[in-house]
Motif scaffolding. Structure first.
Motif, short mmCIF file in Angstrom:
data_model
loop_
_atom_site.label_atom_id
_atom_site.label_comp_id
_atom_site.label_asym_id
_atom_site.label_seq_id
_atom_site.Cartn_x
_atom_site.Cartn_y
_atom_site.Cartn_z
N ALA A 138 -51.27 -39.46 52.08
CA ALA A 138 -50.77 -39.20 53.43
C ALA A 138 -50.73 -40.48 54.26
CB ALA A 138 -51.61 -38.14 54.12
N GLY A 139 -51.65 -41.40 53.96
CA GLY A 139 -51.71 -42.66 54.68
C GLY A 139 -50.84 -43.75 54.09
N ASN A 140 -50.22 -43.48 52.94
CA ASN A 140 -49.37 -44.49 52.29
C ASN A 140 -48.25 -43.78 51.53
OD1 ASN A 140 -48.20 -46.57 50.80
ND2 ASN A 140 -50.15 -47.58 50.38
N HIS A 141 -47.16 -43.53 52.21
CA HIS A 141 -46.05 -42.78 51.60
C HIS A 141 -45.43 -43.52 50.43
CE1 HIS A 141 -45.22 -39.97 55.28
NE2 HIS A 141 -46.46 -39.91 54.85
N SER B 273 -49.32 -32.13 42.37
CA SER B 273 -48.20 -33.07 42.46
C SER B 273 -46.96 -32.41 43.05
CB SER B 273 -47.89 -33.62 41.07
OG SER B 273 -46.80 -34.52 41.11
N GLY B 274 -46.63 -31.23 42.54
CA GLY B 274 -45.43 -30.53 43.01
C GLY B 274 -45.54 -30.05 44.44
N THR B 275 -46.75 -29.66 44.84
CA THR B 275 -46.96 -29.13 46.18
C THR B 275 -47.00 -30.24 47.23
OG1 THR B 275 -48.24 -27.29 45.27
CG2 THR B 275 -48.51 -27.74 47.61
N SER B 276 -47.59 -31.37 46.87
CA SER B 276 -47.88 -32.40 47.87
C SER B 276 -46.68 -33.27 48.22
CB SER B 276 -49.03 -33.29 47.39
OG SER B 276 -48.67 -34.00 46.22
N TYR B 277 -45.73 -33.44 47.33
CA TYR B 277 -44.65 -34.41 47.53
C TYR B 277 -43.89 -34.17 48.84
CZ TYR B 277 -40.73 -37.50 46.41
OH TYR B 277 -39.79 -38.50 46.44
N ASN B 278 -43.27 -33.03 48.97
CA ASN B 278 -42.49 -32.73 50.17
C ASN B 278 -43.36 -32.51 51.40
OD1 ASN B 278 -39.75 -32.82 49.22
ND2 ASN B 278 -40.17 -30.93 48.10
N THR B 279 -44.56 -31.99 51.16
CA THR B 279 -45.48 -31.74 52.27
C THR B 279 -45.90 -33.05 52.93
OG1 THR B 279 -46.32 -29.72 51.24
CG2 THR B 279 -47.73 -30.77 52.86
N ILE B 280 -46.21 -34.05 52.12
CA ILE B 280 -46.65 -35.33 52.67
C ILE B 280 -45.49 -36.12 53.25
CG2 ILE B 280 -47.60 -37.60 52.07
CD1 ILE B 280 -49.43 -36.16 50.06
N LEU B 281 -44.39 -36.19 52.52
CA LEU B 281 -43.28 -37.03 52.97
C LEU B 281 -42.47 -36.42 54.11
CD1 LEU B 281 -41.85 -38.44 49.62
CD2 LEU B 281 -43.38 -39.57 51.23
N TYR B 282 -42.28 -35.11 54.06
CA TYR B 282 -41.36 -34.48 55.01
C TYR B 282 -41.99 -33.34 55.83
CZ TYR B 282 -38.45 -36.83 51.56
OH TYR B 282 -37.92 -37.76 50.71
N GLU B 283 -43.28 -33.07 55.59
CA GLU B 283 -43.97 -31.96 56.25
C GLU B 283 -43.25 -30.63 56.03
OE1 GLU B 283 -44.81 -32.90 60.35
OE2 GLU B 283 -46.42 -34.27 59.77
#
Length: 202
Positions: free
Chosen positions: A102-105, A166-176
């Protein structure tokens, strides 16, 4: 480490750092080996002393960055001696890694789309050089050996967890999307706990 070995390590790290910047800024397909060596300030022949081709340096780069993130999470875990349970340790590491992402996209862009189970088990178990000491997979096995429960097919269990995170976090972190990370954590961790329970041997 001798002066010669230190110089070699510096050149290798310079190539990795340059590749990371170029892959993020220009994309993997638009980055050439010539671009990497130019940015690193080394001769093209030097590249081939360390890496076979562009795909090889990408794999080493992913393992290098993934291991840095994982070791940082483990270092934080070591400060919490009260967390002795294997399942709680895994959840702590996952939570810490997600916070690092989250701190380093840029790390998310590099790692998440490539960090599959096969890469986790094979490349991160036996990557050459000093990147992986101990390997992520070896650390996982050591933690598993001290678990209060035994698990059916622990490799499949970890595959399920790795792919889920991995699948859950990608869009959540980058695009909320569909929600910010802090809103996805609780249901995500509940599902992971369910996976642990499902794979526990009775």
């Amino acid at each position: 480490m001798s002066k010669v070995e230190n110089n070699k390590e510096q050149k290798r790290n310079s190539l990795l750092d340059s590749a990371f910047t170029l892959f993020i800024d220009n994309g993997f397909s638009k980055t050439s080996i010539a671009d990497i060596v130019k940015k690193a300030g080394v001769a093209k022949g030097t590249f081939y002393l360390y890496f076979k081709d562009k795909y090889d340096i990408r794999n080493h780069l992913i393992s290098h960055k993934a291991n840095q993130v994982f070791q940082a999470a483990c270092a934080e875990l070591a400060k919490h001696e009260e967390i002795k349970d294997f399942e709680e340790q895994v959840l702590f590491i996952i939570n810490n890694i997600l916070d690092q992402f989250a701190g380093n996209h840029n790390l998310v862009l590099l790692i998440s789309k490539h960090l599959s189970w096969g890469f986790f088990k094979d490349f991160l178990s036996a990557a050459p050089g000093k990147d992986i000491l101990p390997s992520i997979y070896e650390t996982y096995e050591a933690m598993l050996a001290h678990a209060a429960h035994t698990y059916r097919t622990p490799d499949i269990m970890m595959y399920m967890i790795l792919e889920l995170v991995s699948g859950t976090s990608y869009n959540t972190i980058l695009y909320e999307q569909p929600v910010p990370l802090n809103q996805i954590k609780k249901p995500l961790y509940e599902i992971i706990k369910g996976i642990f329970i499902q794979y526990r041997e009775s």
